[in-house]
Design an enzyme around this catalytic site. Structure first.
Site, PDB file in Angstrom:
ATOM      1  N   CYS A  74       0.702  -1.102   0.112  1.00 21.30           N
ATOM      2  CA  CYS A  74      -0.032   0.235   0.105  1.00 21.30           C
ATOM      3  C   CYS A  74       0.799   1.132   0.070  1.00 21.30           C
ATOM      4  CB  CYS A  74      -1.067   0.107   1.145  1.00 21.30           C
ATOM      5  SG  CYS A  74      -2.455   1.130   0.950  1.00 21.30           S
ATOM      6  N   HIS A  80      -3.955  -5.138   0.037  1.00 25.51           N
ATOM      7  CA  HIS A  80      -3.559  -5.823   1.305  1.00 25.51           C
ATOM      8  C   HIS A  80      -3.324  -7.276   1.433  1.00 25.51           C
ATOM      9  CE1 HIS A  80      -3.606  -2.102   3.518  1.00 25.51           C
ATOM     10  NE2 HIS A  80      -4.508  -1.445   2.578  1.00 25.51           N
ATOM     11  N   GLU A 101      -2.463  -9.059   3.407  1.00 26.28           N
ATOM     12  CA  GLU A 101      -2.506  -9.459   4.839  1.00 26.28           C
ATOM     13  C   GLU A 101      -3.955  -9.274   5.439  1.00 26.28           C
ATOM     14  OE1 GLU A 101      -3.086  -5.272   5.463  1.00 26.28           O
ATOM     15  OE2 GLU A 101      -2.123  -6.569   4.184  1.00 26.28           O
TER      16      GLU A 101
END
Length: 387
Positions: free
Chosen positions: A260, A358, A360
């Site tokens: 990001c 993202h 994660e």
């Protein structure tokens, strides 16, 4: 749970207003109005530091169904400046819930509004673009609208805002590897989410989380096998300190992975520009193509800025050949970069890569979790044959 629903009003900087009812904490808040298309995962959204100084509008009509638990926070607090929902849940329905979403918003001082037409508000933001907004409840909701509009227009804009240092850790800390330690990573915290070092730790990585203002000497002091830059809020045009740090990392030949804000900073370090998207990408249902494999992933996004890099050709830089590795299938926005040294046409050895979304994502989807494996593979390759 709060049951009294006093009047509240939402005022956009272009003068459009929406009348509704107070939700969460009563009072006043201002920030940048953005919308999130996720139908679940609101706890992870609210505690994501990348939403600092933003008022999040939920496009899903019914919010709060699963309450609030003590396990899913992505940081130590709620970061959003305000919260906008259409229909708040009357009561949560989840065995993991410990309290209601509204109780948590109230406890943390987050001003919200409900019972408004979030579909109309979202369409307005799509047409006019993200803009400043204020939510006013309690006594402030009774003030003249011109005064409320003046408060909104006096708020700082997101463009030009340097916010990473406001959300990052002030002191370095270590997340130990799970099981045998295979690698050590220096992770520069620009608004890191807790799931990120946890997913690295699962892969045998000892993660040293460092402040946003860390220096190259401090990074080297960790003796890292790789360097990671996290997600975070604000305008990447203000992140020259971090871009110069990354240039030093690349010159030192240390493998790099960014997420990001870390993708935008890699773009800056390589000499690309950045720009503000009209209304950004936010939600957990964004389609992205990994151009290195040809596979399409459904991914979690939260970004209002993007890298301006050519999609159709590699770019020669001081650090190697830079290529757009991932692209959003909705609008062709750059969603990933990679840097290779040697070879022709971007076919050399991978030394750095990043993605704008993202991998994660704690609330899902998990299509992109392989990127953490790509990072460990890169560090393994460098440990065997240094660049």
């Amino acid at each position: 749970m709060l049951t009294t629903r006093e009047p509240a009003v939402l005022v956009l900087e272009d003068g459009r207003t929406f009348s509704g009812r107070a939700y969460g904490h009563r009072g006043t808040t201002v920030g940048e109005a953005v919308f999130s298309t996720g139908m679940t995962g609101y706890q992870e959204t609210l505690t994501d530091p990348s939403y600092h100084r933003q008022v999040v509008v939920m496009t899903a009509p019914h919010v709060g169904n699963t309450g609030w638990n003590d396990e899913d926070d992505e940081s130590g607090r709620i970061w959003v400046a305000g919260y906008v929902v259409r229909d708040p849940a009357i009561r949560p329905s989840s065995w993991r819930s410990r309290r209601t979403l509204e109780d948590e918003l109230d406890a943390q001082g987050v001003v919200g509004i409900c019972d408004i037409d979030t579909r109309a508000l979202t369409r307005h933001l799509r047409e006019r673009g993200a803009m400043r907004v204020g939510i006013f409840s309690g006594a402030d909701a009774e003030l003249p609208r011109p005064e409320l509009l003046h408060r909104v227009q006096d708020a700082p804009e997101m463009a030009g805002s340097a916010l990473a240092a406001e959300v990052a850790t002030k002191d370095a800390y270590v997340v130990p590897a799970v099981g045998e330690r295979r690698f050590t990573v220096a992770a520069v915290d620009l608004g890191i989410k807790s799931m990120t070092p946890a997913m690295m730790a699962e892969r045998g990585i000892e993660v040293h989380v460092l402040p946003a203002t860390t220096t190259l000497e401090e990074v080297r002091g960790v003796a890292p096998d790789g360097v990671f830059f996290s997600n975070g809020p604000g305008d990447p045009a203000t992140a020259e300190l971090q871009a110069e740090l990354l240039r030093g990392v690349l010159r030192a030949g240390i493998p790099y992975f960014g997420i990001c804000f870390g993708n935008q900073i890699l773009g800056k370090a390589l000499g690309f520009g950045t720009y503000k998207l009209k209304y950004g990408h936010r939600g957990i249902n964004q389609p992205v193509m990994d151009r290195t494999t040809g596979k399409v992933e459904v991914t979690a996004h939260n970004h209002g800025f993007a890298v301006d890099a050519p999609l159709d050709r590699p770019t020669d830089t001081e650090f190697g050949s830079a290529t757009v590795s991932h692209v959003c299938l909705n609008d062709d926005v750059v969603e990933g970069l990679e840097v290779r040294r040697g070879g022709n046409g971007g076919k050399g050895r991978l030394v750095a890569f990043s993605v704008q979304y993202h991998p994660e994502a704690a609330a899902g989807p998990h299509d992109a979790a392989y990127l953490f494996d790509r990072f460990t593979d890169l560090m393994l390759e460098f440990s065997e044959v240094p660049v």
